[in-house]
Scaffold this motif. Structure first.
Motif, PDB file in Angstrom:
ATOM      1  N   ILE A 234       0.846  -1.203   0.000  1.00 55.72           N
ATOM      2  CA  ILE A 234       0.000   0.000   0.000  1.00 55.72           C
ATOM      3  C   ILE A 234       0.880   1.251   0.000  1.00 55.72           C
ATOM      4  O   ILE A 234       0.641   2.198  -0.760  1.00 55.72           O
ATOM      5  CB  ILE A 234      -0.940   0.004   1.220  1.00 55.72           C
ATOM      6  N   GLN A 235       1.913   1.237   0.830  1.00 60.66           N
ATOM      7  CA  GLN A 235       2.808   2.388   0.933  1.00 60.66           C
ATOM      8  C   GLN A 235       3.587   2.633  -0.356  1.00 60.66           C
ATOM      9  O   GLN A 235       4.019   3.755  -0.624  1.00 60.66           O
ATOM     10  CB  GLN A 235       3.765   2.192   2.101  1.00 60.66           C
ATOM     11  N   GLN A 236       3.729   1.612  -1.181  1.00 59.74           N
ATOM     12  CA  GLN A 236       4.403   1.754  -2.468  1.00 59.74           C
ATOM     13  C   GLN A 236       3.423   2.176  -3.565  1.00 59.74           C
ATOM     14  O   GLN A 236       3.708   3.081  -4.363  1.00 59.74           O
ATOM     15  CB  GLN A 236       5.064   0.426  -2.868  1.00 59.74           C
ATOM     16  N   ASN A 237       2.277   1.503  -3.590  1.00 56.32           N
ATOM     17  CA  ASN A 237       1.356   1.684  -4.710  1.00 56.32           C
ATOM     18  C   ASN A 237       0.571   2.991  -4.667  1.00 56.32           C
ATOM     19  O   ASN A 237       0.288   3.586  -5.713  1.00 56.32           O
ATOM     20  CB  ASN A 237       0.371   0.514  -4.777  1.00 56.32           C
ATOM     21  N   VAL A 238       0.199   3.433  -3.473  1.00 52.81           N
ATOM     22  CA  VAL A 238      -0.631   4.642  -3.386  1.00 52.81           C
ATOM     23  C   VAL A 238       0.110   5.881  -3.891  1.00 52.81           C
ATOM     24  O   VAL A 238      -0.413   6.620  -4.737  1.00 52.81           O
ATOM     25  CB  VAL A 238      -1.171   4.846  -1.959  1.00 52.81           C
ATOM     26  N   PRO A 239       1.344   6.172  -3.436  1.00 50.64           N
ATOM     27  CA  PRO A 239       2.050   7.335  -3.985  1.00 50.64           C
ATOM     28  C   PRO A 239       2.289   7.223  -5.491  1.00 50.64           C
ATOM     29  O   PRO A 239       2.239   8.227  -6.212  1.00 50.64           O
ATOM     30  CB  PRO A 239       3.384   7.321  -3.218  1.00 50.64           C
ATOM     31  N   ALA A 240       2.522   5.990  -5.977  1.00 50.96           N
ATOM     32  CA  ALA A 240       2.731   5.797  -7.407  1.00 50.96           C
ATOM     33  C   ALA A 240       1.461   6.140  -8.191  1.00 50.96           C
ATOM     34  O   ALA A 240       1.524   6.809  -9.235  1.00 50.96           O
ATOM     35  CB  ALA A 240       3.152   4.358  -7.689  1.00 50.96           C
ATOM     36  N   ALA A 241       0.313   5.697  -7.677  1.00 46.38           N
ATOM     37  CA  ALA A 241      -0.959   5.983  -8.354  1.00 46.38           C
ATOM     38  C   ALA A 241      -1.277   7.473  -8.318  1.00 46.38           C
ATOM     39  O   ALA A 241      -1.739   8.050  -9.312  1.00 46.38           O
ATOM     40  CB  ALA A 241      -2.087   5.177  -7.710  1.00 46.38           C
ATOM     41  N   LEU A 242      -1.038   8.110  -7.171  1.00 48.09           N
ATOM     42  CA  LEU A 242      -1.282   9.557  -7.062  1.00 48.09           C
ATOM     43  C   LEU A 242      -0.310  10.331  -7.948  1.00 48.09           C
ATOM     44  O   LEU A 242      -0.662  11.367  -8.521  1.00 48.09           O
ATOM     45  CB  LEU A 242      -1.156  10.001  -5.607  1.00 48.09           C
ATOM     46  N   GLY A 243       0.903   9.841  -8.073  1.00 51.18           N
ATOM     47  CA  GLY A 243       1.877  10.494  -8.951  1.00 51.18           C
ATOM     48  C   GLY A 243       1.456  10.424 -10.402  1.00 51.18           C
ATOM     49  O   GLY A 243       1.678  11.370 -11.167  1.00 51.18           O
ATOM     50  N   LEU A 244       0.820   9.327 -10.784  1.00 52.84           N
ATOM     51  CA  LEU A 244       0.354   9.167 -12.158  1.00 52.84           C
ATOM     52  C   LEU A 244      -0.626  10.264 -12.551  1.00 52.84           C
ATOM     53  O   LEU A 244      -0.649  10.715 -13.699  1.00 52.84           O
ATOM     54  CB  LEU A 244      -0.302   7.785 -12.316  1.00 52.84           C
ATOM     55  N   VAL A 245      -1.436  10.712 -11.577  1.00 52.65           N
ATOM     56  CA  VAL A 245      -2.457  11.730 -11.866  1.00 52.65           C
ATOM     57  C   VAL A 245      -2.080  13.104 -11.289  1.00 52.65           C
ATOM     58  O   VAL A 245      -2.923  14.003 -11.198  1.00 52.65           O
ATOM     59  CB  VAL A 245      -3.839  11.283 -11.327  1.00 52.65           C
ATOM     60  N   ASN A 246      -0.832  13.239 -10.883  1.00 54.67           N
ATOM     61  CA  ASN A 246      -0.309  14.526 -10.376  1.00 54.67           C
ATOM     62  C   ASN A 246      -1.073  15.038  -9.151  1.00 54.67           C
ATOM     63  O   ASN A 246      -1.367  16.237  -9.043  1.00 54.67           O
ATOM     64  CB  ASN A 246      -0.345  15.590 -11.492  1.00 54.67           C
ATOM     65  N   MET A 247      -1.351  14.132  -8.207  1.00 53.50           N
ATOM     66  CA  MET A 247      -2.104  14.526  -7.016  1.00 53.50           C
ATOM     67  C   MET A 247      -1.350  14.249  -5.718  1.00 53.50           C
ATOM     68  O   MET A 247      -1.926  14.333  -4.637  1.00 53.50           O
ATOM     69  CB  MET A 247      -3.458  13.806  -6.993  1.00 53.50           C
TER      70      MET A 247
END
Length: 232
Positions: free
Chosen positions: A116-129
């Motif tokens: 979770i700690q890896q995937n959430v920032p990656a997903a938010l980074g994808l959408v610039n959030m």
């Protein structure tokens, strides 16, 4: 490889309304496809068959050659993890932050905290959030809420992303931002299917366009194909 295949699909409802009428469509792995047409032509129905919220009355829906009718209740949650979904109503949890909303999609699957700690920032980074990870939905614009919904849909690394009228409530600039993000997702190898009324915007994207009418495919315009005059 064919990712999604609708084979002579008919869907009728209890009031005898016809959702799909001998609907045939093949979508290849890694394609970006727009479903276009008026309200009531079957765009949302076709997507809800893909998530197994609905079952076809006749015909078959296949994903990577697997007939969805053969998926058991036990297998269904695992199947649904392979599909990211973005609806027009983002359904963000108002008392959770942006980060928590995206993380929740993994928490319900009992995902390890480290992942979770890896995937959430990656997903938010994808959408610039990432910079708004600590904000709450009420502090965001409509376009930003949709970006969070997109991050939530992508956080489990799905093979397919479907979006139903994702830009319907957005201004033109915000809508274009979302379309560009969907294009970026597609460039990562994800198959993207978008149902929309935004015909002119779909034309600008130069992707494959499926024009639907009365529950069937009226026109299949290839990626970068002719400039259609669509007065639906």
């Amino acid at each position: 490889m064919t990712e999604i295949s609708y084979q002579n699909v008919v869907k009728t409802f209890e009031n005898n309304a016809v959702g799909l009428n001998h609907f045939n469509l093949n979508i290849e792995q890694g394609e970006f496809v727009f479903l276009l047409g008026k309200s009531g032509v079957g765009k949302s129905t076709s997507l809800r068959l893909l998530t197994k919220e609905l079952e076809p009355t006749k015909g078959r829906v296949l994903v990577r050659d697997k007939d969805l009718a053969e998926i058991s209740r036990k297998e269904l949650p695992f199947y649904r993890r392979s599909i990211g979904v973005v609806w027009q109503q983002t359904q963000l949890l108002p008392k959770k932050t942006v980060y928590q909303n995206v993380a929740f999609a993994l928490e319900v699957l009992e995902t390890e905290k480290k992942i979770i700690q890896q995937n959430v920032p990656a997903a938010l980074g994808l959408v610039n959030m990432n910079k708004k990870a600590d904000r709450y939905p009420k502090e965001l614009s409509g376009g930003e809420c949709l970006k969070v919904a997109l991050a939530r849909a992508m956080v489990n690394n799905p093979m397919i992303l479907i979006a139903d009228e994702p830009t319907g409530n957005l201004d033109e600039d915000s809508a274009w931002d979302i379309m560009c993000l969907l294009d970026e997702v597609n460039r990562c190898g994800v198959t993207v299917v978008v149902a929309t009324h935004a015909i002119e915007m779909a034309k600008l994207m130069k992707k494959r366009m499926i024009v639907m009418r009365a529950g069937y495919v009226a026109r299949d315009i290839p990626k970068g194909g002719l400039k259609p005059i669509l007065k639906e």
